[in-house]
Write a protein that holds these residues in place. Sequence first.
Motif: not given
Length: 567
Positions: A421-424, A430-442
């Motif tokens: 879900g976070m990947l999608r 796309t403006l959200l950096p990938a690092f922040l997405g991984i951080l949110a899940v961690h």
Amino acid sequence: MNSRAAAPLLATPYLLWMLAAFAAPLGVVALLSVQESPEIFAPLSFIPSGVQYTDLATDPFSRRTILRTLALGASVTLASAILGYPIALWLTRLPPRWRPLGFACVLVPLLTNVVVRSLGIILLLAPGGLVSNLLAFLGLPRVNLLFGWFAVGLALTQVFLPYMVLALYDVLEAQEKRLAEAAAGLGAGPAVTFFRVTLPLSLQGLRAGLVLVFLLASTAYVSATLVGGRQVMVSGMVVLKEGLEILNYPAASALAMVMLGASVLGTLLIGRAILLATPWTVGRAPRRLPALPPALRRGLVVALEAIGPLVSRLLLGIALLLLLFPLVLVAVSSFNDSPQATVAQWLGFTWRWYAAVLGNERYLGDAWVSLQLALAATGVSLLIALPAALALARGTFPGREALAAFFMLPLALPGIAIGLGMLRLLQWFTLLPAFLGILAVHVVLVAPFMLAMLRASVAGLDRGLEEAASGLGAPPLRVFQRVVLPQLAPGIAVACLIGFLISFGEVTVTAFLTTARLQTLPVRIYAEAAFSLENTVNAISTVFILVTVLLLLAMHRLVPLDRVWRR
């Protein structure tokens, strides 16, 4: 802090983070699973379609994969329960001075990266490895146990056994010791005492362990990929393949939702079975089983008492070897002068794999990303978990326990669904950096552990000191800074160390979210272990083990290890 109005406000940051980084990805997966078109650029439809679920139900491969995955999860859960009881009982009977060392035998494997532990199982079962040589020594034909369901089941048991041990230890340690003494005084031996006293009183802890291990084992895919050699197909691997390789998000989401439903159903069945076995918890009289003939009963008791202690010691030895020996094999193999990580035969001592790791910029760069991510996830988790712990431990607002259960929910739901879900979401925004997405899940994965430990620490505070400070005129903020925070400092430090290790070694969800420019070290190890199998993998894995041991030693200086997981 103690008012009914202030307590919910303290839990609000945690709740908002959960809604954004946990509930939203799950909602996306649920929405994608009811899309009719599997095309990646197809517009979203808010009219639900059952096409994806129909395809899963009518496809023999999908049905077979789901059933085999659930059977694997059930087998791993049963094996963990059988091996978990001897270790948990052993921990409760250790002298206080040796109990932290016993807990280290459980916590070191628990907090070591799952890829590292899977590599140890590969070395154990590899051709020319310990098991193969033992069979040859006994005059039996060598058997390649790798790349099969047994190997995957063994690897998953090694990975999730610590969770069962910790769940059982909680209830076994809390049991009244005089009950066992009373049973012995009435002539009951160790085996009868276990089955008639210890086991029935520990069924609530067993339920927690069964649920947690089943949920984790039925959605795991990392160990299955490595130890199964891509010949053992589980549902998590299919979700990963459909989502990352084929880009068929509706099909991947539907399978993730089916596994989520199966996990919930399995949880309900486990709860129902434990309820039937413990009718006294709901005020019902226990059912009487048909009485055995006296002679048969006496013979059964004599047999149990004769073989029970031997079987218990044997299971304890097997469980400890399963937890620790694969890690030892990884460390030894990191010095083996062999170009392949899975070669168990000793070819000579060398330091070159460590030199290769230190000279590899990719490893160092990925380690820096993992360090930044783990530190950020630990910091954010502390900022939201500490106020939530204060609210849950001291608040009296309506729905407190329901909110606490929601906060713990990430531990009970498949991580692959969150990652998908976070990947999608990252692809849409796309403006959200990938690092922040991984951080949110961690943070979603780390915060529940920290919340549970901090809540226990808050519950153990001496309220008299705070009342005395308030009585001397100290304002609430000063009381928190000068009285509450110093008392919580050891618990905060331990929670942060645990959170750091969990985040630093996470790979199951992170594998969905990393990119070519943003790779964590555990995902790098997972990719290399799955494809290249160079012995540098064992070297960097040994560094992981060493870091885990050193941090646990530091943790022990703050709080004895046997009290870290005490709830």
